[in-house]
Scaffold this motif. Structure first.
Motif, short mmCIF file in Angstrom:
data_model
loop_
_atom_site.label_atom_id
_atom_site.label_comp_id
_atom_site.label_asym_id
_atom_site.label_seq_id
_atom_site.Cartn_x
_atom_site.Cartn_y
_atom_site.Cartn_z
N ASN A 1 0.54 -3.12 -1.97
CA ASN A 1 -0.19 -3.91 -0.41
C ASN A 1 -0.96 -5.05 -1.30
OD1 ASN A 1 -3.72 -2.89 -0.40
ND2 ASN A 1 -2.18 -1.43 -0.12
N VAL B 1 -2.42 -4.41 3.71
CA VAL B 1 -1.10 -4.14 4.18
C VAL B 1 -0.46 -5.08 4.84
CG1 VAL B 1 0.51 -2.36 5.49
CG2 VAL B 1 -1.48 -1.26 3.59
N CYS C 1 0.33 -8.26 3.44
CA CYS C 1 1.26 -8.10 2.81
C CYS C 1 2.78 -7.92 3.21
CB CYS C 1 1.48 -6.84 2.08
SG CYS C 1 2.84 -6.28 1.05
N SER D 1 -0.57 2.59 0.51
CA SER D 1 -1.88 2.23 0.87
C SER D 1 -2.85 3.73 1.28
CB SER D 1 -1.45 1.50 2.32
OG SER D 1 -0.96 2.49 3.74
N ILE E 1 5.68 0.21 0.01
CA ILE E 1 4.58 -0.21 0.01
C ILE E 1 3.47 1.32 -0.14
CG2 ILE E 1 2.34 -1.91 0.42
CD1 ILE E 1 4.56 -3.12 2.13
N VAL F 1 6.82 2.25 4.68
CA VAL F 1 5.16 2.08 3.50
C VAL F 1 4.98 3.56 4.00
CG1 VAL F 1 2.67 1.67 5.03
CG2 VAL F 1 3.98 -0.11 4.73
#
Length: 461
Positions: A138, A67, A70, A60, A58, A86
């Motif tokens: 996200n 986030v 998600c 971001s 993910i 992430v």
């Protein structure tokens, strides 16, 4: 009569307690060091091992609330094995504090400056440990059976390269026309997300907001091209490279995931209009010479089998995208060793090489099996001086042009069309010195696979 206190004994007791405490601290430190060394050793030994599950990557950038939603959606609606990674593009919204509070449930990397979606995705790909990999925007909200159905579709056919879902927030063939709010989203998914192979459809392109593929595909195709920083060009580029490998792209209408583009995301996208235009130009230049016949799955497989020499066909499954790179090239990865590429083998060069070197990713480099070292003087004498075929008039490593303006690279007695100017510049092929050949002369030279541009890669672990 009251006895006097004995301060000396108390002093001795204090010293004894202090010594005991110091010993405990020392044992603790020794235990910590031993544990660290054991963990480090285990980590090194398991570095190349993977787990049977999905790495969900993910990216971001100042979207901490998105986030959070998600990640919560993944945790609430995913029963299969997975890891969440992430990659944050240097946000100032407190996302690192949030991720740290998850206490190891999420692996993450906070970049010092933004690498864009593509760069962040590549960093995540380098960190991924799953046997399957999923790139996830996200802004996507997972629903019941979302990952299950995507995986069922992907694993139904070894010829499927990538799978994407459907959503009201996607475009093209992946868009589903529903008018729902967040309260209705999961009921809609419950009704829709029953596995159904009749809802799987091939397509020419997939959205980058949710892309699922196997690790084997990553090893064959490589990382995303960071020359394509903006949507939809990063996904279009990767999709073409996947199709060049003979794989198909599929969207699964039995995998509904909620996604909506909010006003903030739309405003940021419009603000990046110049970057989007730059990505578009890069993409168009990279694929300007693409012929649809190269994307035909059966035709491509047949051509590769028929045109590769026997020694090369035996290692073809491992060559991946490297079959579309030129031979007789000098390359290096992120290490200092420089290699000579010939007969699809990389040979370490001994001696001082002072000419240009093409840097490639570690995935690209490792596809070529390593061979015996070669002296730098031998490389200099071989580079551009080998002849193949029945005539010595056509020089291996030279560039020739057709009457219609197409450019070809001569290699191992075959002519390989150069896909674009970007491909020529990327490999250091000088188009300005090409010699023209008639159509009749060109027809006498067997066809090889096309040459495509190397990707732009700025990330490293």
């Amino acid at each position: 009569m009251r006895r006097k206190k004995r301060p000396v004994r108390r002093l001795k007791n204090n010293v004894s307690l202090r010594n005991t405490a110091e010993k405990r601290v020392e044992r603790y430190r020794l235990g910590m060091n031993e544990g660290y060394e054991e963990g480090l050793k285990a980590g090194i030994e398991s570095y190349d091992s993977y787990f049977e599950g999905t790495s969900i990557i993910i990216p971001s950038h100042n979207e901490v609330e998105s986030v959070k939603a998600c990640i919560e959606g993944i945790m609430d609606h995913t029963d299969l094995p997975y890891e969440i990674i992430v990659i944050d593009n240097g946000s100032s919204d407190g996302i690192e504090h949030y991720l740290r509070q998850l206490d190891g449930q999420v692996r993450y990397r906070i970049l010092a400056k933004s690498a864009g979606f593509t760069g962040a995705a590549n960093k995540g790909l380098m960190m991924a440990k799953g046997t399957t990999i999923l790139l996830l925007n996200n802004g996507m909200r997972p629903t019941g059976n979302w990952l299950d159905n995507l995986l069922i579709c992907l694993n139904s056919d070894a010829g499927i390269g990538m799978v994407g879902p459907v959503s009201i927030g996607l475009t093209g063939k992946q868009k589903m026309e529903f008018h729902v709010d967040m309260e209705d989203m999961h009921e809609l998914a419950r009704l829709n997300n029953a596995s159904d192979s009749s809802k799987w459809h091939q397509t020419e392109r997939l959205a980058s907001r949710c892309l699922l593929f196997r690790r084997e595909l990553l090893e064959k195709v490589g990382f995303l091209d960071e020359g394509c920083q903006e949507s939809p060009f990063e996904a279009e580029d990767y999709g073409l490279r996947v199709r060049l490998q003979g794989y198909s792209l599929v969207y699964a209408r039995d995998a509904y995931i909620h996604a909506e583009r909010n006003d903030k995301e739309l405003a940021e996208y419009n603000a990046r209009e110049s970057e989007a235009l730059e990505s578009k130009h890069y993409f168009m230049n990279k694929w300007s010479g693409l012929d649809e016949k190269f994307l035909d799955r059966e035709g491509t497989d047949f051509e590769r089998q028929a045109k590769l020499p026997e020694w090369e066909a035996s290692i073809r499954p491992k060559l991946g995208e490297s079959v579309f790179y030129p031979q007789q090239m000098v390359v290096k990865g992120f290490g200092e060793t420089i290699y000579w590429i010939e007969d699809s083998v990389r040979r370490p060069i001994h001696g001082l090489w002072e000419q240009p070197v093409k840097r490639v990713s570690q995935l690209d480099l490792c596809r070529w099996p390593i061979g015996e070292p070669i002296e730098v003087d031998v490389v200099i004498s071989r580079k551009g001086s080998l002849y193949y075929g029945d005539s010595n008039e056509l020089q291996n490593g030279s560039i020739y042009a057709s009457e219609n303006g197409s450019s070809f690279y001569l290699e191992n007695g075959k002519k390989r069309i150069i896909m674009s100017r970007l491909a020529a510049d990327g490999w250091g092929l000088q188009l300005g010195h090409k010699e023209k050949l008639s159509e009749a002369e060109l027809r006498m030279i067997p066809d090889g696979l096309p040459l495509i541009a190397p990707i732009t890669l700025r990330q490293a672990l």
